[in-house]
Motif scaffolding. Structure first.
Motif, PDB file in Angstrom:
ATOM      1  N   ASP A  78     -39.060  45.999   4.214  1.00 44.26           N
ATOM      2  CA  ASP A  78     -39.469  46.662   2.977  1.00 44.26           C
ATOM      3  C   ASP A  78     -40.360  47.561   3.471  1.00 44.26           C
ATOM      4  O   ASP A  78     -41.215  47.612   4.099  1.00 44.26           O
ATOM      5  N   LEU A  79     -40.681  48.644   2.296  1.00 42.74           N
ATOM      6  CA  LEU A  79     -41.228  49.801   2.410  1.00 42.74           C
ATOM      7  C   LEU A  79     -42.502  49.645   1.387  1.00 42.74           C
ATOM      8  O   LEU A  79     -42.469  49.091   0.368  1.00 42.74           O
ATOM      9  N   ILE A  80     -43.820  49.689   1.800  1.00 39.62           N
ATOM     10  CA  ILE A  80     -44.976  49.591   1.077  1.00 39.62           C
ATOM     11  C   ILE A  80     -46.064  50.744   0.924  1.00 39.62           C
ATOM     12  O   ILE A  80     -45.916  51.535   2.070  1.00 39.62           O
ATOM     13  N   THR A  81     -46.598  50.923   0.044  1.00 38.93           N
ATOM     14  CA  THR A  81     -47.769  52.036   0.001  1.00 38.93           C
ATOM     15  C   THR A  81     -48.737  51.636   0.987  1.00 38.93           C
ATOM     16  O   THR A  81     -49.118  50.473   1.110  1.00 38.93           O
ATOM     17  N   LYS A  82     -49.326  52.671   1.597  1.00 40.29           N
ATOM     18  CA  LYS A  82     -50.414  52.546   2.570  1.00 40.29           C
ATOM     19  C   LYS A  82     -51.598  52.229   1.520  1.00 40.29           C
ATOM     20  O   LYS A  82     -52.762  51.246   2.068  1.00 40.29           O
ATOM     21  N   GLU A  83     -51.821  52.811   0.461  1.00 39.93           N
ATOM     22  CA  GLU A  83     -53.081  52.617  -0.379  1.00 39.93           C
ATOM     23  C   GLU A  83     -52.537  51.315  -1.461  1.00 39.93           C
ATOM     24  O   GLU A  83     -51.476  51.022  -1.589  1.00 39.93           O
ATOM     25  N   ARG A  84     -53.862  50.607  -1.869  1.00 35.44           N
ATOM     26  CA  ARG A  84     -53.390  49.820  -2.711  1.00 35.44           C
ATOM     27  C   ARG A  84     -53.698  50.197  -4.348  1.00 35.44           C
ATOM     28  O   ARG A  84     -54.548  51.096  -4.362  1.00 35.44           O
ATOM     29  N   PHE A  85     -53.402  49.454  -5.152  1.00 34.35           N
ATOM     30  CA  PHE A  85     -53.372  49.981  -6.744  1.00 34.35           C
ATOM     31  C   PHE A  85     -53.592  48.671  -7.471  1.00 34.35           C
ATOM     32  O   PHE A  85     -52.834  47.739  -7.397  1.00 34.35           O
ATOM     33  N   LYS A  86     -54.357  49.180  -8.724  1.00 36.43           N
ATOM     34  CA  LYS A  86     -54.615  48.210  -9.528  1.00 36.43           C
ATOM     35  C   LYS A  86     -53.840  48.606 -10.949  1.00 36.43           C
ATOM     36  O   LYS A  86     -52.726  48.143 -11.279  1.00 36.43           O
TER      37      LYS A  86
END
Length: 242
Positions: A78-86
């Motif tokens: 799977d691909l994920i964003t390097k940054e995290r988000f709320k």
């Protein structure tokens, strides 16, 4: 002479005010545009990485004709964003190959081992999934698991899908527990996490044995590799936190 000078000064002041207004408007528009974080623009993959990896999973995902493509001839990753988000607004476009299956997850945590090749993603029993699917040819035809659904929980309403191979435009919004999913300009899902209605749905679902289901309030956005060819393009996100 004094009268001419006074008139000139007035015109200069008016021009200066008008110029400042235009600059201010341009700055606001520029700032609004800059609020968006480009995750994939048809070329760069710098904002993304593989689940459990420090780098982009080359060959498992690849760029072709301006689209990000999941390769079905490899193990899954799977691909994920390097940054995290709320709280965020995510915009993206997706298309599927025949009988393809995928999904978009949010508030993902990298706390499980990636089991590449098993057809499922880690955490898929832990998080809400906005379903991506070929409704016409996929073997599972339940509406609650169809394209645009909140997987196995809420079926999409007012849905209009593009034919196989054409791109659907999607928006996912999470703001203080309220979630909206838009597909091709129409809102298809609308719910509030932790609401009595959602608790009832969860208690009657396959997720009922997981008391920690989507308990995290922030995390990565994830694009699922489910073993079939899917396409993503024009992916961008902006934070909604005040």
């Amino acid at each position: 002479m004094k009268k001419l000078l006074s008139i000139s000064l007035i015109f200069m002041l008016l021009y200066s005010c008008d110029s400042n207004k235009k600059k201010s408007k341009q700055q606001i528009e520029s700032q609004t545009q800059n609020d968006w974080i480009v995750l994939f623009d048809g070329n760069s993959i710098q904002a993304l990485r593989g689940y459990g990896m420090e780098t982009f999973p080359e060959g498992i995902w690849y760029v072709e004709n301006g689209a990000l493509v999941a390769n079905p001839d490899t193990t899954n990753r799977d691909l994920i964003t390097k940054e995290r988000f709320k709280d965020f607004e995510l915009e993206y476009e997706w298309a599927v190959d025949t009988a393809a299956n995928s999904g978009v997850f949010f508030h993902m945590q990298e706390d499980l081992t990636m089991e590449s090749g098993n057809g499922n993603s880690p955490n898929w029993l832990d998080n809400y999934e906005l379903q991506i699917l070929d409704d016409e040819n996929f073997y599972d035809t339940l509406a609650v698991r169809s394209a645009g659904s909140l997987y196995d929980l809420i079926k999409p309403m007012n849905k209009e899908l593009k034919p196989i191979g054409e791109f659907n435009k999607a928006r996912l919004i999470h703001n203080s527990g309220h979630v909206e999913h838009w597909l091709n300009g129409k809102k298809v899902i609308d719910f509030t996490m932790d609401s009595p209605e959602m608790k009832k749905l969860l208690n009657n679902s396959k997720f009922k044995e997981n008391p920690e289901f989507h308990s995290d309030k922030e995390g990565h956005i994830m694009f699922q590799h489910h073993g079939q060819r899917v396409y993503f393009k024009n992916i961008r996100v902006r934070r909604l936190e005040k």
